[in-house]
Design a protein around this motif. Structure first.
Motif, PDB file in Angstrom:
ATOM      1  N   LEU A  37      -5.469  42.245 100.559  1.00 20.80           N
ATOM      2  CA  LEU A  37      -4.082  42.288 100.756  1.00 20.80           C
ATOM      3  C   LEU A  37      -3.491  41.068 100.134  1.00 20.80           C
ATOM      4  CD1 LEU A  37      -4.047  42.106 104.875  1.00 20.80           C
ATOM      5  CD2 LEU A  37      -3.702  44.188 103.383  1.00 20.80           C
ATOM      6  N   GLY A  38      -2.057  41.209  99.860  1.00 20.25           N
ATOM      7  CA  GLY A  38      -1.250  40.182  99.316  1.00 20.25           C
ATOM      8  C   GLY A  38      -0.300  39.869 100.048  1.00 20.25           C
ATOM      9  N   ARG A  39       0.125  38.529 100.059  1.00 21.47           N
ATOM     10  CA  ARG A  39       1.428  38.019 100.857  1.00 21.47           C
ATOM     11  C   ARG A  39       2.277  37.933  99.988  1.00 21.47           C
ATOM     12  NH1 ARG A  39       2.163  34.758 105.706  1.00 21.47           N
ATOM     13  NH2 ARG A  39      -0.083  34.300 105.810  1.00 21.47           N
ATOM     14  N   ARG A  40       3.431  38.854 100.369  1.00 22.05           N
ATOM     15  CA  ARG A  40       4.614  39.063  99.351  1.00 22.05           C
ATOM     16  C   ARG A  40       5.466  37.958  99.475  1.00 22.05           C
ATOM     17  NH1 ARG A  40       6.395  44.608  98.920  1.00 22.05           N
ATOM     18  NH2 ARG A  40       8.313  43.792  99.097  1.00 22.05           N
ATOM     19  N   SER A  41       5.956  37.923  98.139  1.00 23.88           N
ATOM     20  CA  SER A  41       6.764  36.561  97.601  1.00 23.88           C
ATOM     21  C   SER A  41       8.355  36.679  98.327  1.00 23.88           C
ATOM     22  CB  SER A  41       6.829  36.456  96.285  1.00 23.88           C
ATOM     23  OG  SER A  41       7.256  37.450  95.549  1.00 23.88           O
ATOM     24  N   ASP A  42       8.915  37.875  98.607  1.00 25.24           N
ATOM     25  CA  ASP A  42      10.110  38.294  98.913  1.00 25.24           C
ATOM     26  C   ASP A  42      10.226  38.081 100.613  1.00 25.24           C
ATOM     27  OD1 ASP A  42       8.726  40.509  99.370  1.00 25.24           O
ATOM     28  OD2 ASP A  42      10.226  42.023  98.833  1.00 25.24           O
ATOM     29  N   THR A  43       8.996  38.443 101.245  1.00 28.27           N
ATOM     30  CA  THR A  43       9.247  38.460 102.777  1.00 28.27           C
ATOM     31  C   THR A  43       8.217  37.635 103.536  1.00 28.27           C
ATOM     32  OG1 THR A  43       7.603  40.523 103.003  1.00 28.27           O
ATOM     33  CG2 THR A  43      10.021  40.880 102.768  1.00 28.27           C
ATOM     34  N   ALA A  47       0.353  42.630 103.116  1.00 26.28           N
ATOM     35  CA  ALA A  47       0.658  44.039 102.872  1.00 26.28           C
ATOM     36  C   ALA A  47      -0.446  44.421 101.939  1.00 26.28           C
ATOM     37  CB  ALA A  47       2.201  44.080 102.123  1.00 26.28           C
ATOM     38  N   LEU A  48      -0.463  45.763 101.908  1.00 25.66           N
ATOM     39  CA  LEU A  48      -1.485  46.258 101.110  1.00 25.66           C
ATOM     40  C   LEU A  48      -0.879  46.385  99.659  1.00 25.66           C
ATOM     41  CD1 LEU A  48      -2.083  49.520 103.095  1.00 25.66           C
ATOM     42  CD2 LEU A  48      -3.574  47.696 102.882  1.00 25.66           C
ATOM     43  N   ILE A  49      -1.577  46.457  98.723  1.00 23.90           N
ATOM     44  CA  ILE A  49      -0.952  46.368  97.229  1.00 23.90           C
ATOM     45  C   ILE A  49      -0.246  47.540  97.012  1.00 23.90           C
ATOM     46  CG2 ILE A  49      -1.698  45.823  94.982  1.00 23.90           C
ATOM     47  CD1 ILE A  49      -2.576  43.749  97.082  1.00 23.90           C
ATOM     48  N   THR A  50       1.018  47.154  96.674  1.00 27.75           N
ATOM     49  CA  THR A  50       1.936  48.559  96.442  1.00 27.75           C
ATOM     50  C   THR A  50       2.799  48.398  95.160  1.00 27.75           C
ATOM     51  OG1 THR A  50       3.655  47.268  97.556  1.00 27.75           O
ATOM     52  CG2 THR A  50       2.413  48.690  98.951  1.00 27.75           C
ATOM     53  N   PRO A 133      -0.540  41.793 110.869  1.00 29.84           N
ATOM     54  CA  PRO A 133       0.242  43.289 111.153  1.00 29.84           C
ATOM     55  C   PRO A 133       0.897  43.542 109.672  1.00 29.84           C
ATOM     56  CG  PRO A 133       1.121  41.367 112.491  1.00 29.84           C
ATOM     57  CD  PRO A 133      -0.013  40.822 111.410  1.00 29.84           C
ATOM     58  N   LEU A 134       0.823  45.095 109.527  1.00 28.31           N
ATOM     59  CA  LEU A 134       1.394  45.743 108.608  1.00 28.31           C
ATOM     60  C   LEU A 134       2.453  46.694 108.838  1.00 28.31           C
ATOM     61  CD1 LEU A 134      -2.163  46.727 106.763  1.00 28.31           C
ATOM     62  CD2 LEU A 134      -0.568  44.889 106.316  1.00 28.31           C
ATOM     63  N   PRO A 135       3.300  47.162 108.083  1.00 25.32           N
ATOM     64  CA  PRO A 135       4.113  48.273 108.307  1.00 25.32           C
ATOM     65  C   PRO A 135       3.292  49.422 109.079  1.00 25.32           C
ATOM     66  CG  PRO A 135       4.694  47.265 106.125  1.00 25.32           C
ATOM     67  CD  PRO A 135       3.312  46.896 106.650  1.00 25.32           C
ATOM     68  N   PRO A 136       4.194  50.397 109.616  1.00 26.23           N
ATOM     69  CA  PRO A 136       3.519  51.457 110.236  1.00 26.23           C
ATOM     70  C   PRO A 136       2.857  52.431 109.233  1.00 26.23           C
ATOM     71  CG  PRO A 136       5.637  51.025 111.296  1.00 26.23           C
ATOM     72  CD  PRO A 136       5.520  50.172 110.177  1.00 26.23           C
ATOM     73  N   CYS A 141      -2.270  54.493 106.207  1.00 26.08           N
ATOM     74  CA  CYS A 141      -3.071  54.568 105.077  1.00 26.08           C
ATOM     75  C   CYS A 141      -4.426  53.914 105.365  1.00 26.08           C
ATOM     76  CB  CYS A 141      -2.185  53.966 103.832  1.00 26.08           C
ATOM     77  SG  CYS A 141      -1.122  54.824 103.046  1.00 26.08           S
ATOM     78  N   LEU A 142      -4.182  52.641 105.990  1.00 22.60           N
ATOM     79  CA  LEU A 142      -5.730  51.921 106.388  1.00 22.60           C
ATOM     80  C   LEU A 142      -6.484  52.611 107.052  1.00 22.60           C
ATOM     81  CD1 LEU A 142      -7.395  49.295 105.896  1.00 22.60           C
ATOM     82  CD2 LEU A 142      -5.819  48.463 107.883  1.00 22.60           C
ATOM     83  N   ALA A 143      -5.971  53.352 108.076  1.00 23.97           N
ATOM     84  CA  ALA A 143      -6.890  53.997 108.981  1.00 23.97           C
ATOM     85  C   ALA A 143      -7.295  55.379 108.208  1.00 23.97           C
ATOM     86  CB  ALA A 143      -5.913  54.564 110.276  1.00 23.97           C
ATOM     87  N   LEU A 144      -6.734  55.915 107.543  1.00 27.29           N
ATOM     88  CA  LEU A 144      -7.150  57.063 106.665  1.00 27.29           C
ATOM     89  C   LEU A 144      -8.182  56.836 105.600  1.00 27.29           C
ATOM     90  CD1 LEU A 144      -3.723  58.762 105.943  1.00 27.29           C
ATOM     91  CD2 LEU A 144      -5.751  59.620 107.330  1.00 27.29           C
ATOM     92  N   ALA A 145      -8.089  55.505 105.010  1.00 27.36           N
ATOM     93  CA  ALA A 145      -9.135  54.910 104.123  1.00 27.36           C
ATOM     94  C   ALA A 145     -10.411  54.707 104.800  1.00 27.36           C
ATOM     95  CB  ALA A 145      -8.504  53.614 103.448  1.00 27.36           C
TER      96      ALA A 145
END
Length: 169
Positions: A37-43, A47-50, A133-136, A141-145
Motif C-alpha cells: 500500500l501507499g499513503r497518498r500525498s493528496d489525502t 490505498a492500493l497502488i493506482t 480502511p480502503l475505498p469500497p 479488488c483486494l478480496a478478489l486478489a
C-alpha cells in the motif's frame, strides 16, 4: 500529484469539466501474501497502488509501470481482477474525473518498497488481516486478489436483456 501531459493538454481546453480517464488498480502481493500500500500525498489515506493509463498503453503494462514508478517494486501481472466505472470524483483543485478502473493482481518479483515519487508519503507491506480502511472498489479488488483464481468482477447491467417483441403487422 503529477498530471500526465495529455491530461494537462485536455484540461487547458475543458477546464474542470468531467473527463473520462482509464486507470489501473494494482493489488501487489509479496511471497508471504502481504499487500503493498501507499499513503497518498493528496489525502493521507492508505490505498492500493493506482494510476492513469497513458494513451494507447496496455492496462497490464500500465499497472506494472505505476507500481515501479510509485514504489520501486518490480511486479509480474498475474491476472485481471475487475473492471468498474467509478462515480464522479473531484480532485482538490476542482478537476472532475470519471474513472474506468481496471484491477489486476500482481506479484512482487524485485526491488525494495520505498516512496519513489511525490504521489505517496509512505509505502508499506500489510498482512491481509490488518489492513487500514480502503475505498469500497479497492476493498473489492483486494478480496478478489486474495480469493485465488476467481472470475473477474464487473457490475451487472442495470437492466436484464429485454425480449424482442414484434408488433402486429
Amino acid at each position: 500529484m503529477p498530471v500526465p501531459e495529455f491530461v494537462a493538454a485536455l484540461r487547458s481546453r475543458i477546464g474542470h469539466a468531467p473527463l473520462p480517464l482509464n486507470g489501473v488498480i494494482a493489488v501487489v502481493l509479496d511471497e508471504r501474501d502481504r499487500v503493498l500500500l501507499g499513503r497518498r500525498s493528496d489525502t493521507s489515506d492508505w490505498a492500493l497502488i493506482t494510476g492513469c493509463l497513458e494513451p494507447g498503453e496496455q492496462p497490464a503494462e500500465g499497472a506494472r509501470r505505476e507500481v515501479l514508478e510509485e514504489t520501486g517494486v518490480t511486479v509480474e501481472v498475474e491476472r485481471l481482477l475487475s473492471i468498474e466505472a467509478l462515480d464522479l470524483s473531484v480532485a482538490p483543485n476542482g478537476d472532475q474525473v470519471y474513472w474506468l478502473a481496471i484491477g489486476f493482481r500482481c506479484r512482487a518479483v524485485g526491488g525494495d518498497a520505498r516512496v519513489n515519487d511525490d504521489e505517496s508519503v509512505e509505502v508499506g507491506w500489510f498482512a491481509s488481516d490488518s489492513m487500514p480502511p480502503l475505498p469500497p472498489h479497492q476493498t473489492r479488488c483486494l478480496a478478489l486478489a486474495l480469493a485465488g483464481d476467481a472470475d473477474p468482477w464487473f457490475a451487472a447491467p442495470a437492466s436484464a436483456v429485454r425480449p424482442f417483441i414484434r408488433s402486429a403487422p
